[in-house]
Scaffold this active site. Sequence first.
Site, PDB file in Angstrom:
ATOM      1  N   LEU A 169       0.803  -1.278   0.068  1.00 37.17           N
ATOM      2  CA  LEU A 169       0.126   0.046   0.200  1.00 37.17           C
ATOM      3  C   LEU A 169       0.765   1.185  -0.013  1.00 37.17           C
ATOM      4  CD1 LEU A 169      -2.569  -1.386   2.752  1.00 37.17           C
ATOM      5  CD2 LEU A 169      -2.455  -1.669   0.250  1.00 37.17           C
ATOM      6  N   ALA A 170       0.605   1.999  -0.980  1.00 39.83           N
ATOM      7  CA  ALA A 170       1.652   3.238  -1.214  1.00 39.83           C
ATOM      8  C   ALA A 170       1.038   4.372  -1.803  1.00 39.83           C
ATOM      9  CB  ALA A 170       2.959   3.007  -2.028  1.00 39.83           C
ATOM     10  N   GLY A 184      -1.278   6.355  -0.081  1.00 42.98           N
ATOM     11  CA  GLY A 184      -1.605   7.454   0.971  1.00 42.98           C
ATOM     12  C   GLY A 184      -1.131   8.898   0.674  1.00 42.98           C
ATOM     13  N   ARG A 193       1.403  13.791   6.972  1.00 42.31           N
ATOM     14  CA  ARG A 193       2.136  14.105   8.063  1.00 42.31           C
ATOM     15  C   ARG A 193       3.660  14.271   7.700  1.00 42.31           C
ATOM     16  NH1 ARG A 193      -0.544   9.010  11.265  1.00 42.31           N
ATOM     17  NH2 ARG A 193      -0.935   8.385   8.999  1.00 42.31           N
ATOM     18  N   THR A 250      -7.130   2.512   3.613  1.00 44.91           N
ATOM     19  CA  THR A 250      -6.508   1.352   3.334  1.00 44.91           C
ATOM     20  C   THR A 250      -7.173   0.059   2.953  1.00 44.91           C
ATOM     21  OG1 THR A 250      -6.586   0.689   5.738  1.00 44.91           O
ATOM     22  CG2 THR A 250      -4.406   1.717   4.919  1.00 44.91           C
ATOM     23  N   GLY A 291      -2.618   1.349  15.444  1.00 48.10           N
ATOM     24  CA  GLY A 291      -3.961   0.449  15.885  1.00 48.10           C
ATOM     25  C   GLY A 291      -3.565  -0.621  16.852  1.00 48.10           C
ATOM     26  N   GLU A 339      -8.155   1.727  16.007  1.00 44.48           N
ATOM     27  CA  GLU A 339      -7.065   2.715  15.792  1.00 44.48           C
ATOM     28  C   GLU A 339      -7.053   3.770  16.708  1.00 44.48           C
ATOM     29  OE1 GLU A 339      -5.249   2.788  13.161  1.00 44.48           O
ATOM     30  OE2 GLU A 339      -6.086   0.887  12.476  1.00 44.48           O
ATOM     31  N   ARG A 396      35.704  14.436  -7.969  1.00 45.38           N
ATOM     32  CA  ARG A 396      34.191  14.519  -8.357  1.00 45.38           C
ATOM     33  C   ARG A 396      33.995  13.657  -9.379  1.00 45.38           C
ATOM     34  NH1 ARG A 396      34.371  20.332 -10.377  1.00 45.38           N
ATOM     35  NH2 ARG A 396      32.409  19.580 -11.169  1.00 45.38           N
ATOM     36  N   TYR A 398      43.857  22.059  -9.414  1.00 49.59           N
ATOM     37  CA  TYR A 398      42.702  21.425 -10.011  1.00 49.59           C
ATOM     38  C   TYR A 398      42.939  20.828 -11.259  1.00 49.59           C
ATOM     39  CZ  TYR A 398      38.448  21.223 -12.763  1.00 49.59           C
ATOM     40  OH  TYR A 398      37.393  20.851 -13.552  1.00 49.59           O
TER      41      TYR A 398
HETATM   42  C1  UD1 Z   1      -1.814   1.907   9.671  1.00 49.70           C
HETATM   43  C2  UD1 Z   1      -2.923   0.910  10.374  1.00 49.70           C
HETATM   44  C3  UD1 Z   1      -2.526   0.894  11.733  1.00 49.70           C
HETATM   45  C4  UD1 Z   1      -1.103   0.270  11.901  1.00 49.70           C
HETATM   46  C5  UD1 Z   1      -0.258   1.213  11.192  1.00 49.70           C
HETATM   47  C6  UD1 Z   1       1.016   0.467  11.078  1.00 49.70           C
HETATM   48  C7  UD1 Z   1      -4.925   1.464   9.007  1.00 49.70           C
HETATM   49  C8  UD1 Z   1      -6.278   2.037   9.024  1.00 49.70           C
HETATM   50  N1  UD1 Z   1      -4.135   1.608  10.200  1.00 49.70           N
HETATM   51  O1  UD1 Z   1      -1.945   3.170  10.113  1.00 49.70           O
HETATM   52  O2  UD1 Z   1      -3.469   0.231  12.596  1.00 49.70           O
HETATM   53  O3  UD1 Z   1      -0.798   0.083  13.281  1.00 49.70           O
HETATM   54  O4  UD1 Z   1      -0.540   1.536   9.709  1.00 49.70           O
HETATM   55  O5  UD1 Z   1       2.135   1.351  10.354  1.00 49.70           O
HETATM   56  O6  UD1 Z   1      -4.520   0.668   8.124  1.00 49.70           O
HETATM   57  N2  UD1 Z   1      -2.510   3.890   2.087  1.00 49.70           N
HETATM   58  C9  UD1 Z   1      -3.179   3.562   0.810  1.00 49.70           C
HETATM   59  N3  UD1 Z   1      -4.265   4.217   0.450  1.00 49.70           N
HETATM   60  C10 UD1 Z   1      -4.977   4.973   1.504  1.00 49.70           C
HETATM   61  C11 UD1 Z   1      -4.420   5.233   2.698  1.00 49.70           C
HETATM   62  C12 UD1 Z   1      -3.181   4.814   3.021  1.00 49.70           C
HETATM   63  O7  UD1 Z   1      -2.450   3.256  -0.061  1.00 49.70           O
HETATM   64  O8  UD1 Z   1      -6.138   5.515   1.190  1.00 49.70           O
HETATM   65  C13 UD1 Z   1      -1.043   3.559   2.377  1.00 49.70           C
HETATM   66  C14 UD1 Z   1      -0.157   4.565   2.727  1.00 49.70           C
HETATM   67  O9  UD1 Z   1       0.733   5.096   1.944  1.00 49.70           O
HETATM   68  C15 UD1 Z   1       0.576   3.532   3.688  1.00 49.70           C
HETATM   69  C16 UD1 Z   1      -0.173   2.620   4.310  1.00 49.70           C
HETATM   70  O10 UD1 Z   1      -1.373   2.580   3.476  1.00 49.70           O
HETATM   71  O11 UD1 Z   1       1.790   3.126   3.185  1.00 49.70           O
HETATM   72  C17 UD1 Z   1      -0.655   3.032   5.780  1.00 49.70           C
HETATM   73  O12 UD1 Z   1      -1.577   4.031   5.792  1.00 49.70           O
HETATM   74  P1  UD1 Z   1      -1.133   5.290   6.862  1.00 49.70           P
HETATM   75  O13 UD1 Z   1      -1.937   6.402   6.685  1.00 49.70           O
HETATM   76  O14 UD1 Z   1       0.452   5.380   6.899  1.00 49.70           O
HETATM   77  O15 UD1 Z   1      -1.878   4.538   8.071  1.00 49.70           O
HETATM   78  P2  UD1 Z   1      -1.258   4.756   9.532  1.00 49.70           P
HETATM   79  O16 UD1 Z   1      -2.029   5.821  10.248  1.00 49.70           O
HETATM   80  O17 UD1 Z   1       0.047   4.451   9.708  1.00 49.70           O
HETATM   81 MG    MG Z   2       1.713   4.601   8.642  1.00 49.77          MG
END
Ligand code: UD1
Ligand code: MG
Length: 449
Positions: free
Chosen positions: A9-10, A12, A16, A80, A141, A158, A335, A368
Site C-alpha cells: 500500500l503506497a 496514501g 504528516r 487502506t 492500531g 485505531e 568529483r 585543479y
Molecule cells: C496503519 C494502520 C494501523 C497500523 C499502522 C502501522 C490502518 C487504518 N491503520 O495506520 O493500524 O498500526 O498502519 O504502521 O490501516 N494507504 C493507501 N491508501 C490510502 C491510505 C493509506 O495506499 O487511502 C497506504 C499508505 O501509503 C501507507 C499505508 O497504506 O503506506 C498505511 O497508511 P497510513 O496512513 O500510514 O496508516 P497509519 O496511520 O500508519
Molecule cells: Mg503509516
Amino acid sequence: MDNLAGIILAAGEGIRMKSRTPKVLHRLCGKELIRYPVELLGRLGVDRIVVVVSPANQKAIKELLGDTVEYAVQTTKSGTAGAVEAAASLVQGKAQQVLVIGGDSPLVSDASVRSLIDGHLGAAHQMSILSGIVQDGQGLGRIDRHHGSQRDVLGIVEDAQDTARDDQPIEVNSGVYCFQADWLWENLGQVQASGAQERYLTNLAAIAAEQQVSVAAQPSGDPIEVRGINNRVELARLEDVERQRIRESWMLEGVTISDPSSVMIDSAVVIGQDTVILPNTMLLGNTVIGSGCEVGPGSVIKDSTVGDNCRVTSSALEEAVMEAGANIGPFSHLRPGAYLESDVHIGNFVEVKESRFAAGSVMGHFGYVGDASIGANVNMGAGTVTCNYDGKNKHRSVVEKDAFIGCDTMLVAPVTVGAGAVTGAGAVVTKDVPPARLAVGVPARILDR
Ligand code: UD1
Ligand code: MG
C-alpha cells in the site's frame, strides 16, 4: 493459480511528512522506503507483487521501481481498505493467499513475515496480523483481544478512536497481514467508512471476529519492526535503528569502526575485511570499499569504488574510483569521473573531475585537474591547474607518462605535455610540449634540456 500474492500500500497522501516528495520515496539509509517491502517480498519468493499507487505519486514510483512489480491506481481517498480493493482486479482469482504490507514500514523482517505466513497456513486462518508489544503505541492500531487475554482477537482499534488506552505497554498492528484470498475478497466490501471518511482495512479483524472465522495476531520478537513512518521524527528514529544494525553487521564482518555512532553507512555499501572507518565518516549510495583501507576521519564517499589498501583522509569522493594502494587527503575532492589508478597519491586541497591519473602519479598539494589524462609516474607540482574551460566549451589536457609539471603550471587546454617533458615553475602552457623537452615562461617557450 499462484500461491501467494503481495499487495504493497503506497497510495496514501503522506500528509504528516509535510513534503513535496511522496512519503514512500523518502530514504532510509540511502534507500527509498518503498524498496524495503518490494525487496522483502522478492526475498520471500512472493509470486506476484502489486504496488498500490495514487494518481499523484504513480509517476515517481513507477520511475523508481520500473516493471519489477505490477501497479494498481487508487483513484479515491478511500483508506487502506480502498487501497486493497484497487488491487483486486490484478490479484483476485490469481492467488490463494494475499499478503498486505504498508509501503511505510521498512524495518519489517523476513523472519517475522515468514513466520506470519507459516502460522497463517498452518492454522488455516482467514486473517493473520503481524503485531508487536510496544510501550508507546501512539498513532498505531491496537490489537483488541477478548478480556485482554492472550487469545481471541476481537478487532483492531485505531489510536484516534481508542478510548481504552493508558500508559501500559500495548499490542499494536504492524500493518502487515496475511489473508485467505477468497475470504478477503468476499468481505472487503463490508468495511464501512470510519474517521475522515476513510475505510480502514483494519476493520476486517472485527468482521472476522464477528463471523467467528479464524483471525490471529502474532507478535514479533522485535517491536521496532512494527513501527511505520508517518512523519520525519519517525523517519529519523527508524533510520537510527537501521544505521546501528548496518554498522554492527559490518563490524561482525571484520570492519573496525571507531566511534560508531558518528559513522553513517548506507544499506547498499560494501566494505572489505580489516578496513578501519574513523569517526565522522559517511559511506553513501552504491559505494564499495576494499579491504585493509583506512577511511576518515571526516570522509564522505558517495557512489564510489575504493580498492584494497587505500587511504581516504578527510576527503570527499563522488562517483569516483580509486584502485588498490591509492591515497588521498586530507581535504581533497574527487568529483564524478575521477579515476586514480593503483598507488596514485593525491595530497591536500586537490580537486579532480572527469580525469584519470595512471599508476604511480602524484599530486601532493593544492590544484585543479579537470577533463585530463595523466600518465604513469607523473609528478604534478603544487598549484597545477588545468584551464579546461574557455567560457563556452570544455577541453582536455593530456600529460604523458614520466612528465614533471613544475609548481604553478597552467595547462591551457586543449594541450598535451609529452612523455618525460618538464614544465618550469609558473609556466603557462598554451601549446603542446614535445616529449622530453622543457617549457618555461608566460606563455611557455620550448627549450632544449
Ligand atoms: C496503519 C494502520 C494501523 C497500523 C499502522 C502501522 C490502518 C487504518 N491503520 O495506520 O493500524 O498500526 O498502519 O504502521 O490501516 N494507504 C493507501 N491508501 C490510502 C491510505 C493509506 O495506499 O487511502 C497506504 C499508505 O501509503 C501507507 C499505508 O497504506 O503506506 C498505511 O497508511 P497510513 O496512513 O500510514 O496508516 P497509519 O496511520 O500508519
Ligand atoms: Mg503509516
